[in-house]
Write an enzyme that holds these catalytic residues in place. Structure first.
Site, PDB file in Angstrom:
ATOM      1  N   SER A 127      -0.130  62.599  33.632  1.00 48.36           N
ATOM      2  CA  SER A 127       0.948  62.812  32.720  1.00 48.36           C
ATOM      3  C   SER A 127       0.137  63.417  31.555  1.00 48.36           C
ATOM      4  CB  SER A 127       1.421  61.397  32.542  1.00 48.36           C
ATOM      5  OG  SER A 127       2.453  61.665  31.500  1.00 48.36           O
ATOM      6  N   GLU A 129       1.073  62.448  28.637  1.00 43.29           N
ATOM      7  CA  GLU A 129       0.911  61.173  27.879  1.00 43.29           C
ATOM      8  C   GLU A 129      -0.490  61.001  27.998  1.00 43.29           C
ATOM      9  OE1 GLU A 129       3.227  59.540  25.790  1.00 43.29           O
ATOM     10  OE2 GLU A 129       4.851  60.764  26.272  1.00 43.29           O
ATOM     11  N   TYR A 151       1.623  53.198  29.093  1.00 44.68           N
ATOM     12  CA  TYR A 151       1.843  54.088  30.088  1.00 44.68           C
ATOM     13  C   TYR A 151       0.771  54.909  30.185  1.00 44.68           C
ATOM     14  CZ  TYR A 151       3.881  57.809  32.459  1.00 44.68           C
ATOM     15  OH  TYR A 151       4.096  59.037  33.213  1.00 44.68           O
TER      16      TYR A 151
END
Length: 328
Positions: A127, A129, A151
């Site tokens: 990801s 992120e 996360y």
């Protein structure tokens, strides 16, 4: 006929990937968690060709059983607790599923493959992120990872574990570092779907306002249906590797609102939007924008759906859903 096993098959990526693989003649198996999972019927309705198996990324024995039943040529690990805001509320569960779950499925695939470590080609859904407090703009495969949420931290663990299994055991294991990708199948908890649904309801007189967090955060948004093709292309390569998948264009939450409201003919929308600190992240990721030159050059992949088309697609879908529910 190739065979594929998809974890996280009930999410938007799992559904679009299932459609893609079925169209290519694959026999597709999907891993679904829990007994009487309410999303069971969703998968059966949208992609009836998928054979569903029960299992859990936190339970390696169930993963090994799923591998023995499906006998896959390719495994796509899309399963995760993927709502970033929730990861602060339950960091332990996020770590167990989104982080350690990757280790579990990698080890299960390794054991299943026996003396041929590249017998099964493996895809890990990494990801954007992971970049978090970005150290380089745009972000590419070599950019330092600095996650800013539980996360993101869990995704970094899974990303590096995938690289470690590739380098340690010779597995054909690739990671796609996917930037934000959306669709009409996105969950309502995500900001894009929250906006498209609220705009649809406001335009129909079913809702007065929408409450948001940081309107200045910027993201690189693409269409999930485009991004799953990149996943498939990674596993068709002779050599496993990691790729950033993105559009290379960034938009703010404010722009998302502007395009969504314009879709329903509302030009003056500011008074319809309020802000609440509850929707602010404890550690914000201000600017994510990816450089997918490697994917373009090696995989021959480029995104097809632009930002305005994507937002319009989502708003139109939610307009139809809200009209049907309200019988308007």
């Amino acid at each position: 006929m190739k065979r594929a096993l998809i974890t996280g098959v009930t999410g938007q990526d799992g559904l679009y990937l299932s459609e893609l693989l079925l169209s290519k003649g694959y026999e597709v198996y999907g891993l679904i968690r829990g007994q009487n999972n309410p999303k069971f019927e969703l998968v059966e309705r949208l992609v009836p060709g998928v054979k569903l198996l029960t299992g859990d990324l936190t339970d390696m024995s169930s993963l090994i059983r799923a591998l023995n039943v499906s006998r896959p040529d390719e495994v796509y690990n899309l399963g995760a607790i993927s709502f970033v805001a929730y990861s602060w509320e339950n960091a332990m569960l996020t770590t167990d599923v989104t982080g350690k779950g990757v280790l579990n499925i990698l080890e299960a695939v390794r054991l299943y493959s026996g003396d041929d470590p590249a017998k099964v080609r493996f895809y890990q859904a990494s990801s954007s992120e992971m970049f978090g407090k970005v150290q380089e703009v745009p972000q590419r495969e070599s950019t330092l990872l600095w996650p800013r949420s539980p996360y993101g931290v869990a995704k970094v663990f899974g990303h590096y574990m995938t690289i470690n299994y590739r380098e340690s055991y010779g597995m054909h294991a690739s990671s796609g570092v996917l930037f934000n990708h959306e669709s009409p199948r996105r969950g309502f908890e995500f900001v894009t779907r929250k906006v498209s649904q609220a705009v649809a309801r406001i335009s129909l007189g079913l809702q007065d306002t929408i409450t948001m967090g940081n309107l200045d955060a910027k993201r690189d948004w693409g269409f999930a249906g485009d991004y799953v093709e990149a996943m498939w292309r990674m596993l068709q390569q002779d050599t496993a590797d990691d790729y950033v998948i993105s559009t290379g264009v960034t938009h703010s939450i404010r722009e998302l609102l502007e395009v969504a409201f314009a879709r329903v003919g509302i030009e003056e929308w500011e008074h319809l939007v309020t802000q609440d600190p509850r929707f602010m992240r404890p550690a914000e990721v201000e600017l994510l924008i990816g450089d997918s030159a490697k994917a373009r050059d090696v995989l021959g992949w480029t995104p097809k759906v632009g930002f305005e088309e994507l937002v319009g697609m989502m708003v139109d879908n939610d307009l139809a859903l809200q009209r049907a529910q309200a019988r308007l």
